[in-house]
Scaffold this motif. Structure first.
Motif, PDB file in Angstrom:
ATOM      1  N   LYS A  63       0.850  -1.184   0.000  1.00  0.00           N
ATOM      2  CA  LYS A  63       0.000   0.000   0.000  1.00  0.00           C
ATOM      3  C   LYS A  63       0.891   1.242   0.000  1.00  0.00           C
ATOM      4  N   LEU A  64       0.597   2.188  -0.886  1.00  0.00           N
ATOM      5  CA  LEU A  64       1.484   3.333  -1.075  1.00  0.00           C
ATOM      6  C   LEU A  64       1.679   4.156   0.192  1.00  0.00           C
ATOM      7  N   LEU A  65       0.679   4.206   1.037  1.00  0.00           N
ATOM      8  CA  LEU A  65       0.794   5.008   2.247  1.00  0.00           C
ATOM      9  C   LEU A  65       1.400   4.228   3.405  1.00  0.00           C
ATOM     10  N   SER A  66       1.646   2.940   3.205  1.00  0.00           N
ATOM     11  CA  SER A  66       2.216   2.133   4.285  1.00  0.00           C
ATOM     12  C   SER A  66       3.102   1.047   3.696  1.00  0.00           C
ATOM     13  N   LEU A  67       4.069   1.454   2.890  1.00  0.00           N
ATOM     14  CA  LEU A  67       4.881   0.503   2.137  1.00  0.00           C
ATOM     15  C   LEU A  67       5.593  -0.509   3.022  1.00  0.00           C
ATOM     16  N   ARG A  68       5.981  -0.107   4.208  1.00  0.00           N
ATOM     17  CA  ARG A  68       6.743  -1.021   5.057  1.00  0.00           C
ATOM     18  C   ARG A  68       5.853  -1.790   6.026  1.00  0.00           C
ATOM     19  N   ASP A  69       4.541  -1.506   6.001  1.00  0.00           N
ATOM     20  CA  ASP A  69       3.661  -2.094   7.003  1.00  0.00           C
ATOM     21  C   ASP A  69       2.739  -3.181   6.457  1.00  0.00           C
ATOM     22  N   ARG A  70       2.369  -3.117   5.191  1.00  0.00           N
ATOM     23  CA  ARG A  70       1.410  -4.075   4.658  1.00  0.00           C
ATOM     24  C   ARG A  70       1.766  -4.440   3.226  1.00  0.00           C
ATOM     25  N   ARG A  71       1.729  -5.744   2.935  1.00  0.00           N
ATOM     26  CA  ARG A  71       1.992  -6.249   1.595  1.00  0.00           C
ATOM     27  C   ARG A  71       0.854  -7.187   1.187  1.00  0.00           C
ATOM     28  N   ILE A  72       0.590  -7.235  -0.117  1.00  0.00           N
ATOM     29  CA  ILE A  72      -0.393  -8.170  -0.654  1.00  0.00           C
ATOM     30  C   ILE A  72       0.316  -9.081  -1.651  1.00  0.00           C
ATOM     31  N   LEU A  73       0.208 -10.399  -1.427  1.00  0.00           N
ATOM     32  CA  LEU A  73       0.757 -11.379  -2.361  1.00  0.00           C
ATOM     33  C   LEU A  73      -0.319 -11.715  -3.377  1.00  0.00           C
ATOM     34  N   GLN A  85       1.009  -8.285   7.138  1.00  0.00           N
ATOM     35  CA  GLN A  85       0.907  -7.033   7.864  1.00  0.00           C
ATOM     36  C   GLN A  85       1.799  -7.048   9.095  1.00  0.00           C
ATOM     37  N   GLN A  86       2.624  -6.005   9.227  1.00  0.00           N
ATOM     38  CA  GLN A  86       3.460  -5.898  10.419  1.00  0.00           C
ATOM     39  C   GLN A  86       2.631  -5.360  11.580  1.00  0.00           C
ATOM     40  N   LYS A  87       2.733  -6.040  12.715  1.00  0.00           N
ATOM     41  CA  LYS A  87       1.968  -5.625  13.883  1.00  0.00           C
ATOM     42  C   LYS A  87       2.598  -4.368  14.474  1.00  0.00           C
ATOM     43  N   ILE A  88       1.775  -3.360  14.673  1.00  0.00           N
ATOM     44  CA  ILE A  88       2.262  -2.083  15.198  1.00  0.00           C
ATOM     45  C   ILE A  88       2.738  -2.261  16.642  1.00  0.00           C
ATOM     46  N   MET A  89       3.836  -1.578  16.968  1.00  0.00           N
ATOM     47  CA  MET A  89       4.403  -1.592  18.318  1.00  0.00           C
ATOM     48  C   MET A  89       4.789  -3.006  18.766  1.00  0.00           C
ATOM     49  N   HIS A  92       9.241  -7.741  18.811  1.00  0.00           N
ATOM     50  CA  HIS A  92       9.992  -8.753  18.071  1.00  0.00           C
ATOM     51  C   HIS A  92       9.742  -8.694  16.564  1.00  0.00           C
ATOM     52  N   ARG A  93       9.289  -7.559  16.055  1.00  0.00           N
ATOM     53  CA  ARG A  93       9.029  -7.415  14.625  1.00  0.00           C
ATOM     54  C   ARG A  93       8.045  -8.483  14.134  1.00  0.00           C
ATOM     55  N   ARG A  94       6.912  -8.571  14.786  1.00  0.00           N
ATOM     56  CA  ARG A  94       5.929  -9.602  14.454  1.00  0.00           C
ATOM     57  C   ARG A  94       5.140  -9.229  13.200  1.00  0.00           C
ATOM     58  N   TRP A  95       5.029 -10.177  12.287  1.00  0.00           N
ATOM     59  CA  TRP A  95       4.199 -10.031  11.095  1.00  0.00           C
ATOM     60  C   TRP A  95       3.051 -11.027  11.170  1.00  0.00           C
ATOM     61  N   GLU A  96       1.869 -10.595  10.757  1.00  0.00           N
ATOM     62  CA  GLU A  96       0.694 -11.458  10.721  1.00  0.00           C
ATOM     63  C   GLU A  96       0.274 -11.649   9.269  1.00  0.00           C
ATOM     64  N   VAL A  97      -0.076 -12.885   8.912  1.00  0.00           N
ATOM     65  CA  VAL A  97      -0.412 -13.202   7.521  1.00  0.00           C
ATOM     66  C   VAL A  97      -1.829 -13.766   7.461  1.00  0.00           C
ATOM     67  N   TYR A  98      -2.660 -13.130   6.625  1.00  0.00           N
ATOM     68  CA  TYR A  98      -4.075 -13.482   6.498  1.00  0.00           C
ATOM     69  C   TYR A  98      -4.370 -13.999   5.088  1.00  0.00           C
ATOM     70  N   ARG A  99      -5.434 -14.771   4.979  1.00  0.00           N
ATOM     71  CA  ARG A  99      -5.859 -15.272   3.676  1.00  0.00           C
ATOM     72  C   ARG A  99      -6.432 -14.132   2.839  1.00  0.00           C
ATOM     73  N   GLY A 100      -6.084 -14.105   1.549  1.00  0.00           N
ATOM     74  CA  GLY A 100      -6.607 -13.090   0.640  1.00  0.00           C
ATOM     75  C   GLY A 100      -6.189 -11.692   1.054  1.00  0.00           C
ATOM     76  N   ASP A 101      -7.129 -10.751   0.944  1.00  0.00           N
ATOM     77  CA  ASP A 101      -6.856  -9.357   1.308  1.00  0.00           C
ATOM     78  C   ASP A 101      -7.470  -9.031   2.665  1.00  0.00           C
TER      79      ASP A 101
END
Length: 211
Positions: A63-73, A85-89, A92-101
């Motif tokens: 997403k252009l406004l959050s390039l380092r925070d959310r990606r779509i495969l 999606q990187q979890k805010i705050m 341990h630099r936790r990323w969460e991955v969801y199905r689809g968008d």
């Protein structure tokens, strides 16, 4: 096998069969992929993933406004496969991955986080959504940030399910592209592995700033 939240099981041969995103991303032979990170770009396209014949398998857009925070495969047809999606705050630099968008908790497939705060080598723990206690990781990523190489293991075992290393080329210098070769082992969900490599790179990039 629980397809909703991902799982792995050992077939007769002893190597784990891994289905996290879906069985249609699993084949009975090794899959060689090339992942190209486009570093000098202001477009939404951040990564491209091709097979051994150069055919597009996936694209990763931010997403252009959050390039380092959310990606779509996205798959080759442009359909969303996973949302990263990187979890805010998150310490341990936790990323969460969801199905689809999706961002809905019911669509959570897995999370990835650094094994410890201070690391000289990259160690990441991967937890399936069904593993709510997180006492033991379901998968582990171990690698060298400087060499840009890593192996992905089933749990805390020595069983490798995929490997990645950086490919050095003229284009990586002239065109501002990082290129990685990934080998996904037979019966392993290659969409899952691609998502892990993308998160690994995002976490490695963070090492240039705060950690």
């Amino acid at each position: 096998m629980m397809m909703g939240q991902g799982s792995y099981m050992a077939p007769a041969g002893g190597n784990p069969a891994v289905a996290v995103v879906g069985q249609h991303f699993m084949v009975p032979y090794p899959v060689d992929l090339t992942i190209v990170r486009k570093m000098l770009t202001i477009s939404e396209g951040n990564f491209g993933v091709t097979d051994a014949n150069g055919h597009i398998m996936f694209e990763v857009k931010g997403k252009l406004l959050s390039l380092r925070d959310r990606r779509i495969l996205l798959d080759a047809a442009g359909n969303p496969v996973l949302s990263l999606q990187q979890k805010i705050m998150s310490v341990h630099r936790r990323w969460e991955v969801y199905r689809g968008d999706s961002k809905d908790s019911k669509d959570l497939l897995f999370t990835v986080k650094k094994s410890s705060l201070l690391q000289f080598k990259t160690h990441l723990d991967v937890f399936l959504a069904s593993n709510t206690s997180e006492h033991h990781c379901d998968f582990k990523i171990k690698g060298s940030w400087f060499e840009r190489s890593c192996s992905i293991y089933a749990g805390n075992s020595s069983t490798v399910i995929a490997q990645m290393h950086r490919k050095h080329s003229v284009s990586s210098i002239v065109l501002g592209k990082d290129k990685f070769a990934v080998t996904v082992y037979p019966h392993v969900d290659y969409a899952f592995i691609v998502a892990l490599i993308i998160i690994l790179e995002e976490i490695n990039e963070d090492r240039n700033g705060e950690d």
